[in-house]
Design a protein around this motif. Structure first.
Motif, PDB file in Angstrom:
ATOM      1  N   ALA A  42       0.826  -1.204   0.000  1.00  0.00           N
ATOM      2  CA  ALA A  42       0.000   0.000   0.000  1.00  0.00           C
ATOM      3  C   ALA A  42       0.862   1.257   0.000  1.00  0.00           C
ATOM      4  O   ALA A  42       0.566   2.219  -0.714  1.00  0.00           O
ATOM      5  CB  ALA A  42      -0.935   0.002   1.214  1.00  0.00           C
ATOM      6  N   ALA A  43       1.937   1.243   0.765  1.00  0.00           N
ATOM      7  CA  ALA A  43       2.829   2.407   0.815  1.00  0.00           C
ATOM      8  C   ALA A  43       3.453   2.681  -0.542  1.00  0.00           C
ATOM      9  O   ALA A  43       3.547   3.840  -0.970  1.00  0.00           O
ATOM     10  CB  ALA A  43       3.914   2.187   1.864  1.00  0.00           C
ATOM     11  N   ARG A  66      -8.629  11.469  -0.412  1.00  0.00           N
ATOM     12  CA  ARG A  66      -9.310  10.401   0.324  1.00  0.00           C
ATOM     13  C   ARG A  66      -8.474   9.127   0.278  1.00  0.00           C
ATOM     14  O   ARG A  66      -8.966   8.053  -0.026  1.00  0.00           O
ATOM     15  CB  ARG A  66     -10.694  10.176  -0.262  1.00  0.00           C
ATOM     16  CG  ARG A  66     -11.581  11.405  -0.127  1.00  0.00           C
ATOM     17  CD  ARG A  66     -13.028  11.150  -0.478  1.00  0.00           C
ATOM     18  NE  ARG A  66     -13.539   9.894   0.022  1.00  0.00           N
ATOM     19  CZ  ARG A  66     -14.107   9.709   1.215  1.00  0.00           C
ATOM     20  NH1 ARG A  66     -14.217  10.721   2.034  1.00  0.00           N
ATOM     21  NH2 ARG A  66     -14.548   8.526   1.569  1.00  0.00           N
ATOM     22  N   ILE A  67      -7.210   9.259   0.595  1.00  0.00           N
ATOM     23  CA  ILE A  67      -6.282   8.144   0.440  1.00  0.00           C
ATOM     24  C   ILE A  67      -6.523   7.034   1.460  1.00  0.00           C
ATOM     25  O   ILE A  67      -6.421   5.854   1.122  1.00  0.00           O
ATOM     26  CB  ILE A  67      -4.817   8.639   0.456  1.00  0.00           C
ATOM     27  CG1 ILE A  67      -3.890   7.572  -0.108  1.00  0.00           C
ATOM     28  CG2 ILE A  67      -4.379   9.056   1.843  1.00  0.00           C
ATOM     29  CD1 ILE A  67      -4.060   7.312  -1.556  1.00  0.00           C
ATOM     30  N   VAL A  68      -6.856   7.362   2.695  1.00  0.00           N
ATOM     31  CA  VAL A  68      -7.046   6.318   3.712  1.00  0.00           C
ATOM     32  C   VAL A  68      -8.211   5.395   3.346  1.00  0.00           C
ATOM     33  O   VAL A  68      -8.033   4.169   3.327  1.00  0.00           O
ATOM     34  CB  VAL A  68      -7.180   6.915   5.132  1.00  0.00           C
ATOM     35  CG1 VAL A  68      -7.610   5.849   6.133  1.00  0.00           C
ATOM     36  CG2 VAL A  68      -5.863   7.552   5.561  1.00  0.00           C
ATOM     37  N   PRO A  69      -9.385   5.920   2.999  1.00  0.00           N
ATOM     38  CA  PRO A  69     -10.455   4.998   2.591  1.00  0.00           C
ATOM     39  C   PRO A  69     -10.096   4.201   1.338  1.00  0.00           C
ATOM     40  O   PRO A  69     -10.421   3.013   1.241  1.00  0.00           O
ATOM     41  CB  PRO A  69     -11.644   5.916   2.323  1.00  0.00           C
ATOM     42  CG  PRO A  69     -11.363   7.160   3.077  1.00  0.00           C
ATOM     43  CD  PRO A  69      -9.869   7.299   3.096  1.00  0.00           C
ATOM     44  N   ALA A  70      -9.398   4.827   0.400  1.00  0.00           N
ATOM     45  CA  ALA A  70      -9.006   4.128  -0.828  1.00  0.00           C
ATOM     46  C   ALA A  70      -8.046   2.987  -0.524  1.00  0.00           C
ATOM     47  O   ALA A  70      -8.193   1.876  -1.056  1.00  0.00           O
ATOM     48  CB  ALA A  70      -8.379   5.115  -1.809  1.00  0.00           C
ATOM     49  N   SER A 112      -9.762   0.053   1.371  1.00  0.00           N
ATOM     50  CA  SER A 112     -10.561  -0.761   0.469  1.00  0.00           C
ATOM     51  C   SER A 112      -9.693  -1.590  -0.479  1.00  0.00           C
ATOM     52  O   SER A 112      -9.910  -2.789  -0.649  1.00  0.00           O
ATOM     53  CB  SER A 112     -11.491   0.152  -0.332  1.00  0.00           C
ATOM     54  OG  SER A 112     -12.174  -0.573  -1.308  1.00  0.00           O
ATOM     55  N   ARG A 113      -8.730  -0.955  -1.093  1.00  0.00           N
ATOM     56  CA  ARG A 113      -7.895  -1.610  -2.110  1.00  0.00           C
ATOM     57  C   ARG A 113      -7.014  -2.715  -1.527  1.00  0.00           C
ATOM     58  O   ARG A 113      -6.807  -3.752  -2.166  1.00  0.00           O
ATOM     59  CB  ARG A 113      -7.039  -0.576  -2.806  1.00  0.00           C
ATOM     60  CG  ARG A 113      -6.201  -1.119  -3.943  1.00  0.00           C
ATOM     61  CD  ARG A 113      -5.446   0.021  -4.613  1.00  0.00           C
ATOM     62  NE  ARG A 113      -4.872  -0.428  -5.837  1.00  0.00           N
ATOM     63  CZ  ARG A 113      -5.411  -0.316  -7.041  1.00  0.00           C
ATOM     64  NH1 ARG A 113      -6.580   0.251  -7.181  1.00  0.00           N
ATOM     65  NH2 ARG A 113      -4.801  -0.773  -8.103  1.00  0.00           N
ATOM     66  N   PHE A 114      -6.483  -2.517  -0.323  1.00  0.00           N
ATOM     67  CA  PHE A 114      -5.522  -3.455   0.259  1.00  0.00           C
ATOM     68  C   PHE A 114      -6.062  -4.203   1.480  1.00  0.00           C
ATOM     69  O   PHE A 114      -5.302  -4.921   2.134  1.00  0.00           O
ATOM     70  CB  PHE A 114      -4.228  -2.716   0.635  1.00  0.00           C
ATOM     71  CG  PHE A 114      -3.502  -2.181  -0.567  1.00  0.00           C
ATOM     72  CD1 PHE A 114      -2.631  -2.983  -1.283  1.00  0.00           C
ATOM     73  CD2 PHE A 114      -3.703  -0.874  -0.986  1.00  0.00           C
ATOM     74  CE1 PHE A 114      -1.972  -2.493  -2.395  1.00  0.00           C
ATOM     75  CE2 PHE A 114      -3.051  -0.375  -2.095  1.00  0.00           C
ATOM     76  CZ  PHE A 114      -2.178  -1.189  -2.808  1.00  0.00           C
ATOM     77  N   SER A 115      -7.337  -4.037   1.799  1.00  0.00           N
ATOM     78  CA  SER A 115      -7.968  -4.704   2.950  1.00  0.00           C
ATOM     79  C   SER A 115      -7.198  -4.435   4.242  1.00  0.00           C
ATOM     80  O   SER A 115      -6.829  -5.351   4.977  1.00  0.00           O
ATOM     81  CB  SER A 115      -8.079  -6.210   2.708  1.00  0.00           C
ATOM     82  OG  SER A 115      -8.856  -6.474   1.578  1.00  0.00           O
ATOM     83  N   ALA A 162      -3.627   1.520   7.359  1.00  0.00           N
ATOM     84  CA  ALA A 162      -3.677   2.498   6.276  1.00  0.00           C
ATOM     85  C   ALA A 162      -2.877   3.747   6.644  1.00  0.00           C
ATOM     86  O   ALA A 162      -2.158   4.299   5.802  1.00  0.00           O
ATOM     87  CB  ALA A 162      -5.128   2.863   5.963  1.00  0.00           C
ATOM     88  N   CYS A 163      -2.973   4.165   7.880  1.00  0.00           N
ATOM     89  CA  CYS A 163      -2.187   5.323   8.336  1.00  0.00           C
ATOM     90  C   CYS A 163      -0.698   4.997   8.351  1.00  0.00           C
ATOM     91  O   CYS A 163       0.128   5.848   7.999  1.00  0.00           O
ATOM     92  CB  CYS A 163      -2.664   5.776   9.711  1.00  0.00           C
ATOM     93  SG  CYS A 163      -4.317   6.505   9.674  1.00  0.00           S
ATOM     94  N   GLN A 164      -0.351   3.787   8.735  1.00  0.00           N
ATOM     95  CA  GLN A 164       1.050   3.366   8.692  1.00  0.00           C
ATOM     96  C   GLN A 164       1.561   3.380   7.256  1.00  0.00           C
ATOM     97  O   GLN A 164       2.686   3.819   6.989  1.00  0.00           O
ATOM     98  CB  GLN A 164       1.212   1.966   9.283  1.00  0.00           C
ATOM     99  CG  GLN A 164       1.015   1.903  10.767  1.00  0.00           C
ATOM    100  CD  GLN A 164       0.997   0.477  11.304  1.00  0.00           C
ATOM    101  OE1 GLN A 164       0.683  -0.467  10.576  1.00  0.00           O
ATOM    102  NE2 GLN A 164       1.319   0.332  12.574  1.00  0.00           N
TER     103      GLN A 164
END
Length: 62
Positions: free
Chosen positions: A13-14, A27-31, A34-37, A43-45
């Motif tokens: 994800a990073a 809106r990167i955190v929701p994306a 969703s994309r990487f479960s 997601a914040c990491q």
């Protein structure tokens, strides 16, 4: 607790964020969740790790 770079989903994800961070309209955190479960924490990491990648000039192609 493992470091964010020890989790392959967070690392993937990073790298994705570092390469495409402007394409999600803020809106990167929701994306990423969703994309990487990922969880919200993961997601914040991934976002923090992507920022370090961008600062170092590192992406998946580097």
């Amino acid at each position: 607790m493992t470091a964010e770079h020890d989790n392959p989903k967070v690392l993937d994800a990073a790298m994705w964020i570092a390469e495409r961070h402007n394409n999600e309209g803020g809106r990167i955190v929701p994306a990423v969740r969703s994309r990487f479960s990922l969880t919200a924490v993961e997601a914040c990491q991934a976002c923090a790790l992507a920022d370090r990648f961008r600062q170092a000039g590192r992406t998946a192609n580097a």
